[in-house]
Motif scaffolding. Structure first.
Motif, PDB file in Angstrom:
ATOM      1  N   ARG A  29      36.236 -74.263 -64.756  1.00  0.00           N
ATOM      2  CA  ARG A  29      37.647 -74.155 -65.142  1.00  0.00           C
ATOM      3  C   ARG A  29      38.489 -73.642 -63.980  1.00  0.00           C
ATOM      4  NH1 ARG A  29      35.766 -71.178 -69.553  1.00  0.00           N
ATOM      5  NH2 ARG A  29      35.045 -72.572 -71.177  1.00  0.00           N
ATOM      6  N   THR A  30      37.959 -72.685 -63.242  1.00  0.00           N
ATOM      7  CA  THR A  30      38.687 -72.129 -62.098  1.00  0.00           C
ATOM      8  C   THR A  30      38.937 -73.208 -61.044  1.00  0.00           C
ATOM      9  OG1 THR A  30      37.652 -69.985 -62.463  1.00  0.00           O
ATOM     10  CG2 THR A  30      38.635 -70.361 -60.300  1.00  0.00           C
ATOM     11  N   LEU A  31      37.909 -73.986 -60.735  1.00  0.00           N
ATOM     12  CA  LEU A  31      38.063 -75.037 -59.721  1.00  0.00           C
ATOM     13  C   LEU A  31      39.041 -76.121 -60.182  1.00  0.00           C
ATOM     14  CD1 LEU A  31      34.393 -75.361 -58.471  1.00  0.00           C
ATOM     15  CD2 LEU A  31      36.351 -74.550 -57.166  1.00  0.00           C
ATOM     16  N   MET A  32      38.986 -76.450 -61.469  1.00  0.00           N
ATOM     17  CA  MET A  32      39.907 -77.468 -61.986  1.00  0.00           C
ATOM     18  C   MET A  32      41.340 -76.951 -61.942  1.00  0.00           C
ATOM     19  SD  MET A  32      37.870 -79.289 -65.084  1.00  0.00           S
ATOM     20  CE  MET A  32      39.208 -80.409 -65.383  1.00  0.00           C
ATOM     21  N   LYS A  33      41.528 -75.697 -62.318  1.00  0.00           N
ATOM     22  CA  LYS A  33      42.869 -75.112 -62.286  1.00  0.00           C
ATOM     23  C   LYS A  33      43.394 -75.080 -60.855  1.00  0.00           C
ATOM     24  CE  LYS A  33      43.464 -71.897 -65.303  1.00  0.00           C
ATOM     25  NZ  LYS A  33      43.464 -70.594 -66.002  1.00  0.00           N
ATOM     26  N   ARG A  34      42.511 -74.756 -59.915  1.00  0.00           N
ATOM     27  CA  ARG A  34      42.882 -74.721 -58.500  1.00  0.00           C
ATOM     28  C   ARG A  34      43.333 -76.105 -58.028  1.00  0.00           C
ATOM     29  NH1 ARG A  34      38.430 -71.724 -55.411  1.00  0.00           N
ATOM     30  NH2 ARG A  34      39.173 -70.026 -56.711  1.00  0.00           N
ATOM     31  N   CYS A  35      42.652 -77.140 -58.501  1.00  0.00           N
ATOM     32  CA  CYS A  35      42.999 -78.514 -58.124  1.00  0.00           C
ATOM     33  C   CYS A  35      44.362 -78.903 -58.722  1.00  0.00           C
ATOM     34  CB  CYS A  35      41.915 -79.481 -58.604  1.00  0.00           C
ATOM     35  SG  CYS A  35      42.177 -81.172 -58.058  1.00  0.00           S
ATOM     36  N   PHE A  36      44.596 -78.561 -59.984  1.00  0.00           N
ATOM     37  CA  PHE A  36      45.879 -78.871 -60.624  1.00  0.00           C
ATOM     38  C   PHE A  36      47.034 -78.147 -59.909  1.00  0.00           C
ATOM     39  CE2 PHE A  36      43.302 -79.734 -64.624  1.00  0.00           C
ATOM     40  CZ  PHE A  36      43.392 -81.118 -64.487  1.00  0.00           C
ATOM     41  N   THR A  37      46.800 -76.892 -59.510  1.00  0.00           N
ATOM     42  CA  THR A  37      47.847 -76.132 -58.791  1.00  0.00           C
ATOM     43  C   THR A  37      48.113 -76.767 -57.435  1.00  0.00           C
ATOM     44  OG1 THR A  37      46.287 -74.338 -59.292  1.00  0.00           O
ATOM     45  CG2 THR A  37      48.525 -73.718 -58.980  1.00  0.00           C
ATOM     46  N   ALA A  38      47.050 -77.186 -56.751  1.00  0.00           N
ATOM     47  CA  ALA A  38      47.219 -77.833 -55.452  1.00  0.00           C
ATOM     48  C   ALA A  38      48.013 -79.130 -55.601  1.00  0.00           C
ATOM     49  CB  ALA A  38      45.861 -78.112 -54.820  1.00  0.00           C
ATOM     50  N   CYS A  39      47.768 -79.863 -56.693  1.00  0.00           N
ATOM     51  CA  CYS A  39      48.501 -81.113 -56.941  1.00  0.00           C
ATOM     52  C   CYS A  39      49.992 -80.835 -57.145  1.00  0.00           C
ATOM     53  CB  CYS A  39      47.947 -81.829 -58.166  1.00  0.00           C
ATOM     54  SG  CYS A  39      46.369 -82.604 -57.886  1.00  0.00           S
ATOM     55  N   SER A  40      50.298 -79.826 -57.944  1.00  0.00           N
ATOM     56  CA  SER A  40      51.714 -79.523 -58.188  1.00  0.00           C
ATOM     57  C   SER A  40      52.385 -79.009 -56.912  1.00  0.00           C
ATOM     58  CB  SER A  40      51.863 -78.524 -59.335  1.00  0.00           C
ATOM     59  OG  SER A  40      51.203 -77.330 -59.033  1.00  0.00           O
ATOM     60  N   ALA A  41      51.653 -78.240 -56.107  1.00  0.00           N
ATOM     61  CA  ALA A  41      52.211 -77.752 -54.838  1.00  0.00           C
ATOM     62  C   ALA A  41      52.476 -78.924 -53.890  1.00  0.00           C
ATOM     63  CB  ALA A  41      51.257 -76.756 -54.192  1.00  0.00           C
ATOM     64  N   TYR A  42      51.575 -79.893 -53.870  1.00  0.00           N
ATOM     65  CA  TYR A  42      51.757 -81.061 -53.012  1.00  0.00           C
ATOM     66  C   TYR A  42      52.935 -81.907 -53.497  1.00  0.00           C
ATOM     67  CZ  TYR A  42      50.925 -85.401 -50.509  1.00  0.00           C
ATOM     68  OH  TYR A  42      51.080 -86.513 -49.714  1.00  0.00           O
ATOM     69  N   ALA A  43      53.090 -82.013 -54.821  1.00  0.00           N
ATOM     70  CA  ALA A  43      54.190 -82.800 -55.373  1.00  0.00           C
ATOM     71  C   ALA A  43      55.537 -82.182 -55.002  1.00  0.00           C
ATOM     72  CB  ALA A  43      54.055 -82.910 -56.888  1.00  0.00           C
ATOM     73  N   GLU A  44      55.590 -80.843 -54.976  1.00  0.00           N
ATOM     74  CA  GLU A  44      56.830 -80.164 -54.619  1.00  0.00           C
ATOM     75  C   GLU A  44      57.121 -80.264 -53.127  1.00  0.00           C
ATOM     76  OE1 GLU A  44      56.685 -76.129 -55.960  1.00  0.00           O
ATOM     77  OE2 GLU A  44      56.304 -76.730 -58.040  1.00  0.00           O
ATOM     78  N   LYS A  45      56.076 -80.044 -52.319  1.00  0.00           N
ATOM     79  CA  LYS A  45      56.274 -80.007 -50.861  1.00  0.00           C
ATOM     80  C   LYS A  45      55.149 -80.781 -50.176  1.00  0.00           C
ATOM     81  CE  LYS A  45      57.123 -76.672 -47.204  1.00  0.00           C
ATOM     82  NZ  LYS A  45      57.045 -75.265 -46.820  1.00  0.00           N
TER      83      LYS A  45
END
Length: 101
Positions: A29-45
């Motif tokens: 779950r931690t790794l998946m959450k980390r991936c989702f956060t990285a995706c949203s960060a990439y989408a923003e910037k």
């Protein structure tokens, strides 16, 4: 309550396995959450660093999912479903940024 030696041992083994599975699922779950956060960060910037972070977090999550399926912590269909969710999120984050650039 367990009555004989073998049933007491089975209770101990079941508890040990439950704790190991819990730890595996938590890490997953931690790794998946980390991936989702990285995706949203990439989408923003969008940027090369952010894209590399997305790829590495997705690879780490995929690896953990595959190991969890191999060990029997997750059913293979559940593993496939989680990998599909990750892939979809990564594509959604990367493709709009690629067309905007």
């Amino acid at each position: 309550m367990a009555n004989n030696k073998s049933s007491k041992k089975r209770v101990e083994i079941a508890e040990r396995n439950r704790l190991q599975n819990k730890s595996y699922k938590s890490a997953l779950r931690t790794l998946m959450k980390r991936c989702f956060t990285a995706c949203s960060a990439y989408a923003e910037k969008p940027g090369d660093d952010a894209k590399a972070t997305v790829q590495s977090s997705m690879n780490a999550a995929f690896s953990k999912i595959d190991k969890a399926v191999k060990r029997g912590v997750l059913h293979r269909n559940n593993g496939a479903h989680q990998k599909s969710r990750l892939t979809e999120a990564v594509k959604k984050a990367i493709e709009p940024a690629a067309t905007a650039s």
